[in-house]
Design a protein around this motif. Sequence first.
Motif, PDB file in Angstrom:
ATOM      1  N   ASP A 105      -2.410  10.443   9.172  1.00  0.00           N
ATOM      2  CA  ASP A 105      -0.988  10.159   9.302  1.00  0.00           C
ATOM      3  C   ASP A 105      -0.605   8.880   8.563  1.00  0.00           C
ATOM      4  N   LYS A 106      -1.594   8.166   8.053  1.00  0.00           N
ATOM      5  CA  LYS A 106      -1.339   6.937   7.313  1.00  0.00           C
ATOM      6  C   LYS A 106      -0.783   7.265   5.934  1.00  0.00           C
ATOM      7  N   PRO A 107      -0.108   6.309   5.296  1.00  0.00           N
ATOM      8  CA  PRO A 107       0.364   6.526   3.918  1.00  0.00           C
ATOM      9  C   PRO A 107      -0.807   6.867   2.994  1.00  0.00           C
ATOM     10  N   LEU A 108      -0.524   7.619   1.949  1.00  0.00           N
ATOM     11  CA  LEU A 108      -1.574   8.107   1.063  1.00  0.00           C
ATOM     12  C   LEU A 108      -2.325   6.967   0.393  1.00  0.00           C
ATOM     13  N   TYR A 109      -1.602   5.935  -0.037  1.00  0.00           N
ATOM     14  CA  TYR A 109      -2.277   4.824  -0.712  1.00  0.00           C
ATOM     15  C   TYR A 109      -3.210   4.093   0.245  1.00  0.00           C
ATOM     16  N   GLU A 110      -2.814   4.019   1.515  1.00  0.00           N
ATOM     17  CA  GLU A 110      -3.665   3.354   2.506  1.00  0.00           C
ATOM     18  C   GLU A 110      -4.929   4.167   2.765  1.00  0.00           C
ATOM     19  N   GLN A 111      -4.798   5.485   2.824  1.00  0.00           N
ATOM     20  CA  GLN A 111      -5.987   6.333   2.980  1.00  0.00           C
ATOM     21  C   GLN A 111      -6.920   6.168   1.786  1.00  0.00           C
ATOM     22  N   TYR A 112      -6.364   6.109   0.572  1.00  0.00           N
ATOM     23  CA  TYR A 112      -7.201   5.976  -0.619  1.00  0.00           C
ATOM     24  C   TYR A 112      -7.913   4.626  -0.646  1.00  0.00           C
ATOM     25  N   LEU A 113      -7.189   3.554  -0.361  1.00  0.00           N
ATOM     26  CA  LEU A 113      -7.809   2.229  -0.378  1.00  0.00           C
ATOM     27  C   LEU A 113      -8.915   2.123   0.661  1.00  0.00           C
ATOM     28  N   ARG A 114      -8.705   2.738   1.807  1.00  0.00           N
ATOM     29  CA  ARG A 114      -9.754   2.726   2.836  1.00  0.00           C
ATOM     30  C   ARG A 114     -10.984   3.486   2.350  1.00  0.00           C
ATOM     31  N   TRP A 115     -10.744   4.639   1.706  1.00  0.00           N
ATOM     32  CA  TRP A 115     -11.871   5.413   1.161  1.00  0.00           C
ATOM     33  C   TRP A 115     -12.569   4.649   0.043  1.00  0.00           C
ATOM     34  N   LEU A 116     -11.799   4.029  -0.859  1.00  0.00           N
ATOM     35  CA  LEU A 116     -12.377   3.295  -1.973  1.00  0.00           C
ATOM     36  C   LEU A 116     -13.175   2.096  -1.486  1.00  0.00           C
ATOM     37  N   THR A 162     -10.253   8.837 -12.288  1.00  0.00           N
ATOM     38  CA  THR A 162     -10.515  10.204 -11.840  1.00  0.00           C
ATOM     39  C   THR A 162     -10.397  10.324 -10.326  1.00  0.00           C
ATOM     40  N   THR A 163     -10.915   9.328  -9.602  1.00  0.00           N
ATOM     41  CA  THR A 163     -10.815   9.384  -8.137  1.00  0.00           C
ATOM     42  C   THR A 163      -9.364   9.306  -7.688  1.00  0.00           C
ATOM     43  N   VAL A 164      -8.551   8.485  -8.377  1.00  0.00           N
ATOM     44  CA  VAL A 164      -7.126   8.393  -8.020  1.00  0.00           C
ATOM     45  C   VAL A 164      -6.449   9.742  -8.232  1.00  0.00           C
ATOM     46  N   MET A 165      -6.696  10.352  -9.397  1.00  0.00           N
ATOM     47  CA  MET A 165      -6.067  11.639  -9.699  1.00  0.00           C
ATOM     48  C   MET A 165      -6.549  12.714  -8.733  1.00  0.00           C
ATOM     49  N   THR A 166      -7.854  12.742  -8.482  1.00  0.00           N
ATOM     50  CA  THR A 166      -8.401  13.756  -7.584  1.00  0.00           C
ATOM     51  C   THR A 166      -7.866  13.587  -6.172  1.00  0.00           C
ATOM     52  N   PHE A 167      -7.801  12.348  -5.706  1.00  0.00           N
ATOM     53  CA  PHE A 167      -7.302  12.089  -4.358  1.00  0.00           C
ATOM     54  C   PHE A 167      -5.870  12.583  -4.216  1.00  0.00           C
TER      55      PHE A 167
END
Length: 325
Positions: free
Chosen positions: A66-77, A27-32
């Motif tokens: 400005d970072k790639p989306l996956y990098e922003q998500y991993l940092r948040w996770l 859910t967090t992946v989809m929401t992000f």
Amino acid sequence: MKWIRHRRSVGPVLGRSVSILITAFLTTVMTFGLIHLVPGGPAEALIGVSSTDVDPAVIEQRLGLDKPLYEQYLRWLSGVVHGDLGTSLVNNAPVADQVLHRLPVSAELVGLALALSAVVAVPLGVWTAYRAGRRSDGVVRAVSGIGLAVPEFFLAIVLIDVFAVGLGLFPALGYVPFGKDPVANLRHLALPAAALAAGASAIVVRQVRAAMIDALSSEYVRAARAMGLRERTIVWRYALRNVSTTVVTVYGLLAIGLLGATVVLEQIFVLPGMSGALVTAIETRDYPMLQGIVLTYVVIVLGINLVVDVATGFLDPRLRAGANA
């Protein structure tokens, strides 16, 4: 043998817990991803609020957007795993602190609505089932139909007009913490809780009535009557116990639905719950705040489902036997 039985009883709960973690992650992946697909962004929203000529790219770089989306998500996770939901892009306050400050307001509102519904709707559903086909049963069903048809926000406006503005019995707006003044707290939440409880009560009355009619026509009830047991004992001790799983399931679904309904009612009654932060986060594209609120809702919904599963398994001997088989 005791250890084996204990493992068999705990196994479904552990399996359900693992399923909850997987669901929360997906859910967090989809929401992000969906949040970042919305046109605009925090930079544009902040520039609109501050009315400056700052380049949006500069703000995005400062916020790390400005970072790639996956990098922003991993940092948040990574922060979530360590108990950090991030920092609001709007007010630079920790998201977790704001959620913990607002969540009790929404939770108390939903809890009061559910409690009010249980006190009124469950006995009324049992009573109408016992009097099925009579005039009083028809009246209750008609009233419950109206309760299903009237939206919560419209009923909230009517309650404010009648009981707050007209009669002056309750305050129309605002909130007082329970620890500061319990009486004032309940008076401020009485009208929004009643507005939420009306529709919930209509659903509970109909569900309990239908389940109780089936239970009262079952063989074990006929056997209890043949044994000479009092009708009150049969209805409230045996028949109602048999439909307890239905009641628990219905209230689990209602708790989830009412949590969503608070978004509108908290705005009407100016309650400092989760809805205010959610609306602001959407308007300003505050990604960390929005993601933190969504994660909180997801965890609450999944937690309610887990509690319902455990409770129904405990109340229904057939489910316990299946789990221990």
